[in-house]
Design a protein around this motif. Structure first.
Motif, short mmCIF file in Angstrom:
data_model
loop_
_atom_site.label_atom_id
_atom_site.label_comp_id
_atom_site.label_asym_id
_atom_site.label_seq_id
_atom_site.Cartn_x
_atom_site.Cartn_y
_atom_site.Cartn_z
N MET A 41 0.88 -1.18 0.03
CA MET A 41 0.06 -0.09 0.01
C MET A 41 0.87 1.23 -0.01
N GLU A 42 1.98 1.13 0.71
CA GLU A 42 2.71 2.37 0.50
C GLU A 42 3.29 2.71 -0.84
N THR A 43 3.87 2.01 -1.57
CA THR A 43 4.17 2.15 -3.03
C THR A 43 2.81 2.75 -3.75
N LYS A 44 1.96 2.43 -3.50
CA LYS A 44 0.72 2.92 -4.17
C LYS A 44 0.23 4.31 -3.65
N THR A 45 0.49 4.54 -2.51
CA THR A 45 0.19 5.91 -1.99
C THR A 45 1.57 7.01 -2.44
N GLY A 46 2.66 6.41 -2.23
CA GLY A 46 3.72 7.13 -2.95
C GLY A 46 3.58 7.51 -4.37
N GLY A 47 3.28 6.64 -5.17
CA GLY A 47 2.86 6.77 -6.60
C GLY A 47 1.86 7.90 -6.99
N SER A 48 1.03 7.63 -5.86
CA SER A 48 -0.23 8.62 -6.16
C SER A 48 0.13 10.17 -5.87
N VAL A 49 0.92 10.31 -4.78
CA VAL A 49 1.48 11.40 -4.35
C VAL A 49 2.46 12.21 -5.35
N PHE A 50 3.06 11.16 -5.98
CA PHE A 50 4.32 12.00 -7.12
C PHE A 50 3.74 12.13 -8.28
N LEU A 51 2.45 11.48 -8.53
CA LEU A 51 1.64 11.91 -9.76
C LEU A 51 0.73 12.91 -9.53
N ILE A 52 0.37 13.25 -8.49
CA ILE A 52 -0.33 14.55 -8.06
C ILE A 52 0.67 15.68 -8.25
N CYS A 53 1.76 15.58 -7.67
CA CYS A 53 2.87 16.54 -7.56
C CYS A 53 3.14 16.80 -8.99
N SER A 54 3.49 15.62 -9.73
CA SER A 54 4.00 15.99 -10.96
C SER A 54 2.79 16.59 -12.02
N ILE A 55 1.57 16.42 -11.84
CA ILE A 55 0.61 17.25 -12.46
C ILE A 55 0.63 18.58 -12.12
N ILE A 56 0.36 18.97 -10.94
CA ILE A 56 0.45 20.17 -10.28
C ILE A 56 1.79 21.09 -11.04
N PHE A 57 2.90 20.54 -10.92
CA PHE A 57 4.14 21.30 -11.39
C PHE A 57 4.00 21.44 -12.90
N PHE A 58 3.33 20.49 -13.77
CA PHE A 58 3.23 20.51 -15.11
C PHE A 58 2.46 21.84 -15.36
N ILE A 59 1.04 21.71 -14.58
CA ILE A 59 0.17 22.77 -15.01
C ILE A 59 0.74 24.13 -14.63
N TYR A 60 1.60 24.24 -13.56
CA TYR A 60 2.09 25.47 -13.03
C TYR A 60 3.11 25.93 -14.18
N TYR A 61 4.03 24.97 -14.54
CA TYR A 61 5.27 25.32 -15.59
C TYR A 61 4.63 25.59 -16.95
N THR A 62 3.41 25.17 -17.30
CA THR A 62 2.90 25.31 -18.74
C THR A 62 1.98 26.79 -18.37
N LEU A 63 1.56 26.94 -17.34
CA LEU A 63 1.11 28.55 -17.22
C LEU A 63 2.00 29.52 -17.13
N TRP A 64 3.34 29.43 -16.69
CA TRP A 64 4.41 30.27 -16.47
C TRP A 64 4.80 30.49 -17.83
N VAL A 65 5.08 29.35 -18.63
CA VAL A 65 5.88 29.72 -19.70
C VAL A 65 4.79 30.00 -21.00
#
Length: 78
Positions: free
Chosen positions: A1-25
């Motif tokens: 279960m820890e791997t699934k949670t860690g993967g979900s957190v990493f995916l959400i952080c990546s999506i947020i960063f992608f949206i932020y960077y896309t807006l920025w650039v």
């Protein structure tokens, strides 16, 4: 279960960063200078400079690693 949670957190952080960077650039250059949205982002030069530096550092690390492996494998053959 820890791997699934860690993967979900990493995916959400990546999506947020992608949206932020896309807006920025992509979106921010078309926004007026006095708009409040400009206060949420650093200078536009950072949007280009930081990824370029990261790519150069990453490529240097990869090439140094490959060089070290090639040098040590040559020594073992002799």
């Amino acid at each position: 279960m820890e791997t699934k949670t860690g993967g979900s957190v990493f995916l959400i952080c990546s999506i947020i960063f992608f949206i932020y960077y896309t807006l920025w650039v992509i979106i921010l250059p078309f926004v007026d200078e006095g708009h409040i949205m400009k206060s949420f982002f650093p200078s536009y030069e950072w949007a280009i400079g930081v990824p370029v530096v990261c790519i150069i550092v990453g490529a240097t690390i990869v090439f140094v690693f490959i060089s070290l492996v090639m040098i040590t494998s040559d020594v073992k053959e002799n």
